[in-house]
Structures are given as C-alpha cells and as structure tokens.
Design a protein around this motif. Structure first.
Motif, PDB file in Angstrom:
ATOM      1  N   VAL A 188       0.767  -1.139   0.057  1.00  0.00           N
ATOM      2  CA  VAL A 188      -0.015   0.015  -0.031  1.00  0.00           C
ATOM      3  C   VAL A 188       0.803   1.309  -0.094  1.00  0.00           C
ATOM      4  CG1 VAL A 188      -1.658   1.222   1.093  1.00  0.00           C
ATOM      5  CG2 VAL A 188      -2.003  -1.138   1.066  1.00  0.00           C
ATOM      6  N   THR A 190       4.157   1.496  -1.226  1.00  0.00           N
ATOM      7  CA  THR A 190       5.026   1.750  -2.224  1.00  0.00           C
ATOM      8  C   THR A 190       4.095   1.651  -3.570  1.00  0.00           C
ATOM      9  OG1 THR A 190       5.276  -0.544  -2.480  1.00  0.00           O
ATOM     10  CG2 THR A 190       6.805   0.627  -1.225  1.00  0.00           C
ATOM     11  N   ARG A 191       2.970   1.281  -3.235  1.00  0.00           N
ATOM     12  CA  ARG A 191       2.055   1.173  -4.652  1.00  0.00           C
ATOM     13  C   ARG A 191       2.575   0.107  -5.647  1.00  0.00           C
ATOM     14  NH1 ARG A 191       0.061   7.445  -5.219  1.00  0.00           N
ATOM     15  NH2 ARG A 191      -0.717   7.727  -2.957  1.00  0.00           N
ATOM     16  N   ARG A 192       3.345  -0.814  -5.329  1.00  0.00           N
ATOM     17  CA  ARG A 192       3.901  -1.624  -6.275  1.00  0.00           C
ATOM     18  C   ARG A 192       3.871  -3.195  -5.594  1.00  0.00           C
ATOM     19  NH1 ARG A 192       8.108   0.383  -9.359  1.00  0.00           N
ATOM     20  NH2 ARG A 192       9.236  -1.489  -9.316  1.00  0.00           N
ATOM     21  N   PRO A 223      -1.125  -4.342  -5.587  1.00  0.00           N
ATOM     22  CA  PRO A 223      -2.145  -3.218  -5.306  1.00  0.00           C
ATOM     23  C   PRO A 223      -3.232  -3.324  -6.344  1.00  0.00           C
ATOM     24  CG  PRO A 223      -0.275  -2.400  -6.474  1.00  0.00           C
ATOM     25  CD  PRO A 223       0.153  -3.551  -6.520  1.00  0.00           C
ATOM     26  N   MET A 225      -5.558  -0.437  -8.033  1.00  0.00           N
ATOM     27  CA  MET A 225      -5.518   0.938  -7.885  1.00  0.00           C
ATOM     28  C   MET A 225      -6.670   1.518  -8.839  1.00  0.00           C
ATOM     29  SD  MET A 225      -2.415   1.490  -6.873  1.00  0.00           S
ATOM     30  CE  MET A 225      -2.032   3.159  -7.512  1.00  0.00           C
ATOM     31  N   GLU A 229      -4.727   5.767  -6.421  1.00  0.00           N
ATOM     32  CA  GLU A 229      -4.847   5.682  -5.033  1.00  0.00           C
ATOM     33  C   GLU A 229      -5.037   3.864  -4.995  1.00  0.00           C
ATOM     34  OE1 GLU A 229      -4.012   7.750  -2.664  1.00  0.00           O
ATOM     35  OE2 GLU A 229      -3.745   9.248  -3.980  1.00  0.00           O
ATOM     36  N   VAL A 230      -4.467   3.674  -3.936  1.00  0.00           N
ATOM     37  CA  VAL A 230      -4.877   1.955  -3.716  1.00  0.00           C
ATOM     38  C   VAL A 230      -6.065   1.806  -2.832  1.00  0.00           C
ATOM     39  CG1 VAL A 230      -3.713  -0.070  -2.598  1.00  0.00           C
ATOM     40  CG2 VAL A 230      -2.203   1.619  -3.466  1.00  0.00           C
ATOM     41  N   SER A 261      -8.176  -4.527 -11.338  1.00  0.00           N
ATOM     42  CA  SER A 261      -8.525  -3.417 -10.752  1.00  0.00           C
ATOM     43  C   SER A 261      -9.705  -2.710 -11.328  1.00  0.00           C
ATOM     44  CB  SER A 261      -7.695  -2.217 -10.536  1.00  0.00           C
ATOM     45  OG  SER A 261      -6.495  -2.647  -9.895  1.00  0.00           O
TER      46      SER A 261
END
Length: 608
Positions: A188, A190-192, A223, A225, A229-230, A261
C-alpha cells in the motif's frame, strides 16, 4: 513434466500435459481433459498436484479403477493405469513425446489473458458481487498456481477481506488472521507489487511478527489502483516449499492485478447501483401513495385528507404552487372514489381563451356562433358519472364564475345557444396556484363560488420544503426515463444530489422531471452530474444568515398552518401555541409587503 496418456472408447490416443494444480477429467467440454465417452460422467475425476505428488480422486462416486482395482483415491506413480467407463488414462512422470517448444511463461500469460476475458464476460451478466469476487480469486489461483488467495479492500483505512479462497475453491474462514499485515502495508505504501519467495528465510521479512506467526513460505501481493490511489490488494500465498513464487510469477500477477482493478471497480459499481435501485424501490414503495411520492408530515396530511374525502361526493379545492402535482392529487381522489369507473375530465381554465371557455365547459348547439357547425357537448357533460377537474380555477373570468356556481348548485348545465338545461351527475375537484382569499379581497373571484368549491381544502407543499423527497422523486424519474429511452445512466453523482437538495425548485416537481429527463437523454456517463441537470452554483439558493432563515421559515410555516385551517387565525394560533396577536401581526406584515409598506417594529422585535 508429468502427463496423461488418454485412450478413448474408440481407440484414439493423445498425450496431455498436467500443467495445473488441479486437472479435471470428464465428458463435459468444460473439463481440463474432455473425453468423448458417452458412459463417462460429466466430471469423472480430479488429479491434484500437492507440490510433490500427483493424486487421483474419483468425483461424485464415479466407478474408478487404478491398475485393475477399484479406488476412491490414489497416489499416482509412473505407469499407473486409471480406468473410468470406457476411458483409460496412463500416468507418466515424464512426457513420452516432446511437448510444444513455446516458453511456459508465455503460455501462462496467454492463459491469464483468456481467464480475464472469461471473467469480463461473466461480469456483464453478474448479479452477485460476492460470488463474482470468489470467481476472480479462483481464476487467479489457477493462473498463478497459488494455494490460497485473498482479495482485500481498504475501507476507511481498515482491511476488509471480500474474498478468501483455497485451491479447492472453498472459502477460507478467519481470513483476516491468515495474511501478513506488514507485507500488505508495504504494498500500500509503495503502490508496487511485491513477491517474497521464501518469507521465513528472507533477511528482510524473517523478523516480521506476522510472517513468523503465520509460518509463511511464499507470498505475492499486488495493489488494486483507482485514480492513482490504492483501494485494495490481491494477496496470494503458497505453503509448500517446492512451490515458491518467483519474479516470473510476479510478472503474471502484476498485469492481471491492473486489469482486475478495473473489473473489481466495475463490479462494485454495478453492485452498488443494483443495491441503490433496490433501496430506491423500497423507498418509493414506503413513500408512495398511488402516484404520489413523499413521506414528510405535509405529504402525510395530504394522503390523510385524500383518504377522508375520496369516498364522498363533496367538492375539493387543491392549492399549491405551479408544478406541485395538483392534477395528480385530483386523479388520486377520483381513482379512490366510487366514481373510479367513470370518466376523469380535466380542463385548464387559464389556457382556454375567454370567448371559448363557456362553450368548452358547457358545450354549444349548431349555429350558436360563427364556426359552430355542429352541436357539441362540453366538459361538464363529458364528465357525467365521473370527476371534473377544473385546473387554475383562479384564472376563470368573473362572468363565467356565475355560470359555474349555478351549474354546481343546480347540477345542470345549458349549452351555448340553447335554453334547455341538461342534468349532470359529477364530482368537481378544483385547483389553483393563487391565494383565492386575496383574489376575493381584490374582487377578482366570487366568494360564494369559493365556498362552494372549498368544502375541503388540500394544500400541496412546494418541493423545496419536502426534504429528502426531492432525491427520492429525482431517482424515480431517472429510472423511469432511463428505461423509456434505453439510456445508460444509472444514478446521480454525490455532487448532483447535494445540488438537488440546495436548489429552490421554483417549478417544483414538473421542473425536476424535465431537468432529469433532459439529463437522461444528453448525459454521456453512467452517473448524472449537477452540470447535466443545469444546476450551476450561481443558480443555487444562497446561504442566508441564521436570523433571516428563521424568519423565512416562520413565515412559510404560519402560512401553511393558516392554509390547513382555512384561514382561521384563532385556531392557527392555538395549533402553533402562540398568542393570536402573533398571527395577526404576521398577516399585517404580509399585507404591508404586498403594498410595499414597512410596519413599525412591535415590542417583541424592539426587545430582540
């Protein structure tokens, strides 16, 4: 790579690679290994790879033999022969013939894309969000060969597990206790996407409390997205040391998660809209009285009065601003009356030229005036046995008011150009957007006709005073016209709902209906915005100082109670719990405002 040699009843033979964690065998084409054997069950057996061994298990009491002996389950070894009905399967630990040379990872990517396409197709007809998310996780486990998978959404900063599945396509109980919050937190932040090949021996993660307590072997987390944003994560785990994830597995998960997502967002939006539609239907049902919608105190009083007067034949006067639904009330009175099987005839007294209104109401005989080429009956005669609705009665000319009064008293009318009265049996409901008491004072409306029409008064409140009814009615119109015009709109944006509540709606329900209809036709998105409704900030009702807002509310409320009490000031004061002088002072102010005068402040105002 292990394979199955499949021999069908017709003697045909083929070799199938066992590339999946669970391989199904049966007659149904949906199986991983489909065999054209009429005697074979739809799904006869499964072959499960646990990371070390391959195990065959008969499905649904299928008659399975292994090496000539009947078995329900069996750990397979090289050369083992499985027989079900007329089909024979031979297990080989190593492929007997060379398999296609395509790289396994490319094949897995193709499988992942095919799985996404199938899932997207199911989304279009899906009705159950939870089941859909379970199917998404099952597909992910199939593609990545994971033991378990979790779809976790972040709601107000808290983790909410929306789907938790194992390789046997079963829901995992106590799911939130089976994931590492430290790994999820890293993804969350690092969004990776992240892969931990061997968590217990990884120098970075071996000290994590959640990793140690859960005895994790291998984890992948990616994540979900939305607009950068996660809003959630996909979390996959393997508990077997021979099935550890690696960077190639992460290559499969990352694009799948990106597409997932969008799919999850769409699924959640569809689910939200379905639940909102169901909620709207329930809200409309709970607030609906015939074709009238509303649940406020003023509307409940309207319903109560309709209920009381509908079964009688007394005249009713419906008052209210333009567009508040006065004709709908008249129709509801007719529908609930003993005259329901008779005609309902409506005439707008303000829309017909004065020279033609008498003929329109009472009819005429041939030659009565220029253009009267045939005898014609009027609205009074057409409403015989039913209800006559005289809309905008306050606009009727004085000369004609006398004839209307005579017709109501005698229950008979005479055509223009004739001298023979005709008996009519009807019930009259009149409506006006004017204050007839003021029209009487000005001499533009007859007092005797007023009392003949106003046996029972029903006042419709303006839409701006009806609170949440504006939203419920707006959604009702949106659904109605979306269905009528086969439009793609499904609801309102939060900003549109706020604007609808703030706007004064001078045209009331009629204006709301027209704005929603226009928005449904012209909107390019699934949700109607404030701009689609032409509710720009500059036209919204301004915020008033509290003292002025109180004064405006008090003025409207006293007028409403006066209307309910047919102008009786003493009863109004008693109902409001105030001194009668307060009501008299209120009326004096209204009269002064009408004349453009200013009254001196009274004692209470001076003290304030």
């Amino acid at each position: 790579m292990a394979t199955l040699i499949v021999r069908g009843p017709d003697g045909s033979e083929r070799e199938v690679a066992l590339v999946k964690r669970i391989t199904s065998v049966g007659r149904d084409p949906e199986n991983d290994v489909a065999v054209e054997d009429p005697a074979l069950p739809a799904t006869a057996l499964h072959i499960h790879f646990d990371g070390k061994d391959y195990n065959a298990a008969a499905h649904d009491r299928s008659d399975m033999t292994v090496n000539g002996k009947r078995r329900g389950a069996w750990r397979l070894g090289p050369g083992d022969r499985i027989r079900v009905a007329g089909t024979e399967l031979t297990f080989e630990a190593v492929a007997r013939t060379p398999l296609p040379s395509a790289r396994p990872i490319a094949g897995q990517r193709l499988q992942a894309l095919e799985t996404l396409v199938r899932f997207s197709e199911r989304l279009l007809g899906a009705t159950d969000l939870n089941r859909l998310l379970d199917e998404l996780m099952d597909a992910l486990l199939e593609v990545t060969h994971a033991d378990k998978g979790f779809l976790i959404l972040l709601e107000d900063g808290e983790m909410s597990v929306r789907a938790a599945r194992n390789v046997a396509r079963e829901t995992i109980e106590g799911a939130v206790e089976r994931v590492s919050d430290s790994i999820i937190r890293r993804v969350v932040e690092t969004r990776r996407a992240l892969v931990v090949a061997d968590a217990l021996h990884d120098s970075e993660w071996s000290g994590s409390t959640s990793v140690v307590n859960l005895k994790l072997c291998s984890v992948m987390c990616a994540p979900l997205m939305q607009k950068g944003e996660v809003f959630g994560v996909i979390y996959l785990g393997n508990d077997n040391v021979v099935s550890l994830f690696d960077e190639r597995a992460l290559e499969l998960l990352a694009p799948f998660a990106a597409q997932a997502s969008l799919l999850v967002q769409n699924a959640m939006l569809l689910d939200s809209l379905r639940r909102e539609n169901l909620s709207l239907k329930e809200a409309v049902a709970s607030r609906q009285y015939g074709d009238l919608i509303g649940a406020g105190a003023s509307m409940r009083e309207v319903y109560r009065r309709i209920e009381k007067v509908a079964g009688t034949d007394i005249s009713v006067l419906v008052s209210g601003e333009t567009g508040t639904g006065k004709e709908v009330v008249a129709r509801e009175i007719h529908r609930r009356s003993t005259r329901a099987n008779g005609p309902f005839v409506a005439v707008n007294c303000g829309a017909i030229p004065e020279a033609l209104l008498e003929s329109e109401l009472f009819g005429h005989v041939k030659g009565a005036f220029t253009g009267a080429v045939a005898t014609r009956m009027g609205k009074f005669q057409a409403a015989h046995g039913g209800t006559l609705f005289l809309d905008e009665i306050g606009d009727m000319p004085l000369a004609l008011q006398v004839k209307i009064l005579r017709a109501l008293q005698d229950r008979a009318v005479t055509k223009v150009g004739d001298n023979r009265p005709e008996a009519v049996d009807l019930r009259v409901v009149a409506a006006t957007n004017r204050v007839l008491e003021e029209e009487i004072r000005k001499g533009t409306f007859r007092e005797d006709l007023y009392y003949r029409l106003n046996v029972v008064a029903i006042h419709l409140p303006p839409l701006r005073d009806r609170g949440e009814d504006v939203v419920v009615i707006g959604k009702y119109f949106l659904q109605k016209y979306a269905k009528e015009f086969t439009a793609r709109v499904r609801g309102f944006t939060p900003g549109a709902l706020v604007a609808m509540r703030k706007y004064a709606w001078p045209g009331n329900i009629r204006e709301l209906e027209n704005r929603v209809k226009k928005a449904v036709v012209l909107a390019d998105r699934a949700l109607v915005s404030a701009e689609d409704l032409d509710l720009r900030p500059e036209i919204l009702e301004p915020i008033l100082p509290l003292a002025q807002a109180k004064e405006e509310f008090q003025k409207r409320y006293i007028n409403e109670v006066l209307e309910r009490n047919a102008g009786n000031r003493t009863k109004t004061a008693k109902d409001l719990g105030v001194d009668p002088r307060t009501v008299f002072r209120h009326l004096e102010k209204l009269e002064a405002e009408r004349r453009g005068q200013v009254l001196p402040p009274d004692d209470e105002e001076t003290e304030a």
